[in-house]
Scaffold this active site. Structure first.
Site, PDB file in Angstrom:
ATOM      1  N   PRO A  72       0.818  -1.105  -0.176  1.00  0.00           N
ATOM      2  CA  PRO A  72      -0.023   0.260   0.062  1.00  0.00           C
ATOM      3  C   PRO A  72       0.633   1.255  -0.036  1.00  0.00           C
ATOM      4  CG  PRO A  72      -0.426  -1.388   2.025  1.00  0.00           C
ATOM      5  CD  PRO A  72       0.540  -1.985   1.155  1.00  0.00           C
ATOM      6  N   GLY A  88       3.046   4.582   1.047  1.00  0.00           N
ATOM      7  CA  GLY A  88       3.356   5.031   2.173  1.00  0.00           C
ATOM      8  C   GLY A  88       4.123   4.223   3.186  1.00  0.00           C
ATOM      9  N   HIS A 137     -12.116 -13.614  13.695  1.00  0.00           N
ATOM     10  CA  HIS A 137     -12.180 -14.268  12.466  1.00  0.00           C
ATOM     11  C   HIS A 137     -11.018 -14.806  11.879  1.00  0.00           C
ATOM     12  CE1 HIS A 137     -13.811 -14.588   8.047  1.00  0.00           C
ATOM     13  NE2 HIS A 137     -12.631 -14.492   7.957  1.00  0.00           N
ATOM     14  N   GLU A 138      -9.979 -14.144  12.096  1.00  0.00           N
ATOM     15  CA  GLU A 138      -8.654 -14.701  11.608  1.00  0.00           C
ATOM     16  C   GLU A 138      -8.124 -15.821  12.622  1.00  0.00           C
ATOM     17  OE1 GLU A 138      -7.521 -13.858   8.872  1.00  0.00           O
ATOM     18  OE2 GLU A 138      -8.731 -12.312   8.394  1.00  0.00           O
ATOM     19  N   ASP A 167     -14.279 -15.540   1.460  1.00  0.00           N
ATOM     20  CA  ASP A 167     -13.927 -16.949   1.943  1.00  0.00           C
ATOM     21  C   ASP A 167     -15.239 -17.676   1.285  1.00  0.00           C
ATOM     22  OD1 ASP A 167     -12.072 -16.033   3.517  1.00  0.00           O
ATOM     23  OD2 ASP A 167     -13.129 -15.969   5.405  1.00  0.00           O
TER      24      ASP A 167
HETATM   25  P1  ADP Z   1       5.995   4.177  -0.732  1.00  0.00           P
HETATM   26  O1  ADP Z   1       7.000   4.552  -1.709  1.00  0.00           O
HETATM   27  O2  ADP Z   1       5.702   2.787  -0.551  1.00  0.00           O
HETATM   28  O3  ADP Z   1       4.769   4.934  -1.000  1.00  0.00           O
HETATM   29  P2  ADP Z   1       7.701   6.060   0.853  1.00  0.00           P
HETATM   30  O4  ADP Z   1       8.762   5.254   0.613  1.00  0.00           O
HETATM   31  O5  ADP Z   1       7.673   6.994  -0.367  1.00  0.00           O
HETATM   32  O6  ADP Z   1       6.499   5.251   0.653  1.00  0.00           O
HETATM   33  O7  ADP Z   1       7.551   6.791   2.321  1.00  0.00           O
HETATM   34  C1  ADP Z   1       7.269   7.935   2.523  1.00  0.00           C
HETATM   35  C2  ADP Z   1       7.986   8.186   3.793  1.00  0.00           C
HETATM   36  O8  ADP Z   1       7.506   7.751   4.848  1.00  0.00           O
HETATM   37  C3  ADP Z   1       9.546   7.789   3.853  1.00  0.00           C
HETATM   38  O9  ADP Z   1      10.228   8.781   3.221  1.00  0.00           O
HETATM   39  C4  ADP Z   1       9.820   7.817   5.156  1.00  0.00           C
HETATM   40  O10 ADP Z   1       9.883   9.031   5.658  1.00  0.00           O
HETATM   41  C5  ADP Z   1       8.370   7.356   5.789  1.00  0.00           C
HETATM   42  N1  ADP Z   1       8.278   5.837   5.870  1.00  0.00           N
HETATM   43  C6  ADP Z   1       7.374   4.996   5.096  1.00  0.00           C
HETATM   44  N2  ADP Z   1       7.416   3.587   5.508  1.00  0.00           N
HETATM   45  C7  ADP Z   1       8.665   3.652   6.260  1.00  0.00           C
HETATM   46  C8  ADP Z   1       9.330   2.650   7.189  1.00  0.00           C
HETATM   47  N3  ADP Z   1       8.896   1.251   7.087  1.00  0.00           N
HETATM   48  N4  ADP Z   1      10.041   3.051   7.916  1.00  0.00           N
HETATM   49  C9  ADP Z   1      10.736   4.102   8.203  1.00  0.00           C
HETATM   50  N5  ADP Z   1      10.210   5.441   7.655  1.00  0.00           N
HETATM   51  C10 ADP Z   1       9.168   4.925   6.535  1.00  0.00           C
HETATM   52 ZN    ZN Z   2     -11.707 -14.955   6.312  1.00  0.00          ZN
END
Ligand code: ADP
Ligand code: ZN
Ligand code: MG
Length: 631
Positions: free
Chosen positions: A222, A224, A443-444, A520
């Site tokens: 997903p 972020g 459920h899980e 399911d």
């Molecule tokens: P995606 O590419 O999966 O959409 P990003 O790598 O662009 O997400 O994440 C955006 C910002 O959110 C990163 O620059 C970081 O600051 C923060 N971030 C997201 N996931 C993590 C994580 N697993 N650990 C540390 N920081 C994270």
């Molecule tokens: Zn299920």
């Protein structure tokens, strides 16, 4: 991600062609008027006649033409060239001018001397160049200037002259400061990528043994969750160059531009190997071509094809690794996922409780925290948040502290920041109420527990109540012990039991059922129906296949509507009833099983609610003793 509304790819060319035709038409008619209006080409004999009659008073001799004027005045010598385009060389329109194709006739000179016609030769040389410049170079220059201006104005072009040029951001070796320690909460993804880093650092180690280095790794998860961050960390750890490009950068107005970009990108990268090419948002170019049968997008298809060609075009020893990220793995063209391309897929999921705390810690390193701040508590109240959301919360909390005139960030700043963020995330259904979380946990746990006590079932690898972003609210992951080419009847029934386990648990614990089991049930019905129609496992149609596969080369991938039904309505009714009977029996069986393990179910649920994910070890510790007895 929705497609950007985009003008069709040929608009630019169409416009240019129309413009070119209009321009040429204008130019040639101007030329025609300037040169042809007041002169007419006549036969040589008539030319001579008109000299003899005294009508022509002056003759201009030229390599290509003789021009007779009825006026005596010579044009000024400073203008040696003729028309077209220079109106000064053109006699007034009312003066008739005669022109003829030259013939080497000595009599003509004699005749002109006789008639006192003044004649002179005009050298072509000096005039020719100017002529060419005036009649061709200048208009063409004008043409290009106006064309570019119009293209910019209409927004069609802009990069017309940069066709094929690369937009990739190239980050040289050593410039990337991101490390794996900057990423948290996605341990499984990190583990897989550590191996990729190792490939890049010492490829000999793998090639010496004869192993193939993976070409493509696809990060799926997903938004972020840190996919881009992970890709940078891989480049940083391996200290190699990093070519970053977004899928959208390849999608251009003109057919062929995206493909040219891909070619160029790979060429540059090969020169710099070892290095990483990172294609962010791969879905922008990697959308399935299959769904495109009507009115496919040529440009994107060409780009995708070029990408496939390039990926096939280098071998594992060149030190080139392609990372890509997407949050829409479902729309990707299957060709991309074939061996030798993005054959490794790494799931980058939303972080669980421990992961969230670690991410909060990373991002608050640069923030002054009050000693009373409990990041674990913050993590507990941010279930469902992705890494980017957490980074945002730390920043928001710091801003709130500043606004409140404090020098340290307090716990209340964090909670205020969470509140602000939750409202937005709830709309995107990423954050769930406690009640919903409880239903999902039950459920899980139900799925997992039935799996643990079904001997034909694969062991439970992971249970999670963190929404996965691709529809499922929680999930139970089972790892097949071996590849199964044939499945026994007992195993099919076991699968149905496990699938029903979720709903059974809800039924047992809450006394009511929810919509959470919809997918399911779809799978249950599918299995049960196939048992009857395809595998001949029913009483009445033992050893009979009722559906005919819809032949052809793609037969097996045809969706169900393409299957031919070759049975009567009565048989259909029998199938429906039989499906219902199977599900009912299995439901009863699963219910009996879970009812006997009610305490265990509650314990798993409680731990799942607390930790949000349970791995194989944690799960087996809970069910261990009774499971061993069972086996
Ligand atoms: P995606 O590419 O999966 O959409 P990003 O790598 O662009 O997400 O994440 C955006 C910002 O959110 C990163 O620059 C970081 O600051 C923060 N971030 C997201 N996931 C993590 C994580 N697993 N650990 C540390 N920081 C994270
Ligand atoms: Zn299920
Ligand atoms: Mg990203």
């Amino acid at each position: 991600m929705a497609d950007k509304p985009k003008k069709p790819g040929f608009t630019g060319w169409k416009f240019t062609v129309i413009y070119l035709v209009v321009f040429l038409a204008i130019m040639s008619s101007v030329n025609f008027f300037l040169s042809g209006k007041s002169s007419s080409t006549i036969d040589f004999s008539e030319f001579k006649n008109r000299i003899a009659s005294g009508e022509i008073k002056r003759v201009e001799l030229n390599e290509n033409s003789f021009t007779g004027y009825i006026t005596e005045k010579k044009p000024p010598q400073s203008l040696p060239f003729q028309f077209p385009l220079d109106p000064r060389a053109v006699p007034a329109p009312q003066d008739p001018v005669y022109r003829t194709v030259p013939i080497n006739d000595p009599d003509l000179l004699k005749l002109m001397d006789e008639k006192k016609v003044s004649y002179y030769a005009v050298s072509q040389q000096s005039g020719a160049i100017l002529n060419v410049i005036l009649s061709w170079v200048l208009p063409i220059a004008l043409f290009i200037v106006i064309w570019r201006f119009l293209m910019k104005r209409t927004g069609l072009g802009g990069n017309v002259l940069s066709v094929g040029q690369n937009k990739a951001v190239i980050i040289a070796e050593g410039d990337i400061v991101t490390r794996f320690s900057d990423v948290a909460g996605v341990d499984e993804a990190k583990e897989e990528l550590v191996e990729v880093v190792d490939f890049l650092k010492s490829p000999e180690k793998y090639t010496a043994i004869g192993g193939k280095i993976p070409k493509g790794v696809l990060l799926v998860g997903p938004p972020g969750t840190g996919k881009t961050l992970l890709a940078r960390a891989v480049a940083g750890e391996a200290s190699v160059s990093f070519f970053r490009m977004s899928g959208a950068d390849f999608v251009e107005m003109f057919v062929g531009v995206g493909a040219a970009r891909v070619r160029d990108l790979f060429k540059q990268a090969r020169d710099k190997a070892p290095c990483i090419i990172f294609i962010d948002e791969l879905d922008a170019i990697g959308k399935s071509r299959i769904n495109n049968v009507a009115g496919g997008n040529d440009e994107r298809e060409q780009t995708l094809n070029q990408l496939l060609v390039e990926m096939d075009g280098f071998d594992g020893t060149s030190g080139l690794i392609i990372l890509a990220a997407t949050n829409r793995p479902d729309v990707l063209d299957p060709a991309l996922l074939r061996p030798g391309r993005f054959d490794r897929q790494v799931l980058v999921d939303r972080p669980d409780l421990a992961g969230r705390e670690a991410i909060l810690r990373i991002h608050s390193k640069t923030v002054k925290l009050s000693s009373a701040v409990d990041l674990a508590a913050v993590a507990r109240s941010t279930s469902g948040f992705a890494g980017a959301d957490l980074a945002n919360i730390v920043n928001e909390a710091a801003l709130l502290a500043v606004r409140g005139g404090r020098v340290l960030v307090e716990q209340k700043d964090f909670f205020e920041a969470i509140e602000k963020t939750v409202a937005g995330l709830q709309k995107k259904s990423r954050v769930m109420s406690d009640e919903v979380r409880r239903v999902i946990a039950v459920h899980e746990s139900g799925h997992a527990l039935v799996a643990a006590f079904t001997s034909s079932s694969d062991p439970v690898q992971k249970i999670s109540i963190i929404p996965r972003g691709f529809g499922a609210l929680g999930y139970t992951l089972q790892m097949p012990v071996e590849d199964r080419y044939i499945v026994t009847e007992a195993e099919l029934l076991g699968k149905i039991d496990v699938l029903l386990g979720g709903r059974v648990a809800e039924d047992l614990v809450f006394g009511q059922i929810s919509t959470g089991a919809a997918s399911d049930l779809t799978k249950v019905t599918d299995i049960a129906r196939k048992m009857i129609t395809d595998y001949g496992m029913s009483e009445r149609f033992k050893n009979t296949a009722l559906t005919q596969r819809g032949g052809g080369m793609i037969g097996d991938t045809l969706p169900d509507p393409f299957l031919r039904r070759e049975y009567s309505e009565a048989t259909q009714q029998y199938i429906d009833e039989e499906v219902a009977r199977i599900t009912e029996t299995r439901y009863a069986h699963a219910r009996e099983l879970l009812a006997g393990k009610r305490q265990l179910l509650d314990r798993i649920t409680a731990l799942l609610l607390e930790k949000e994910t349970l791995d194989e070890k944690e799960f087996n510790e809970l069910v261990g003793v009774s499971r061993r007895e069972f086996l």
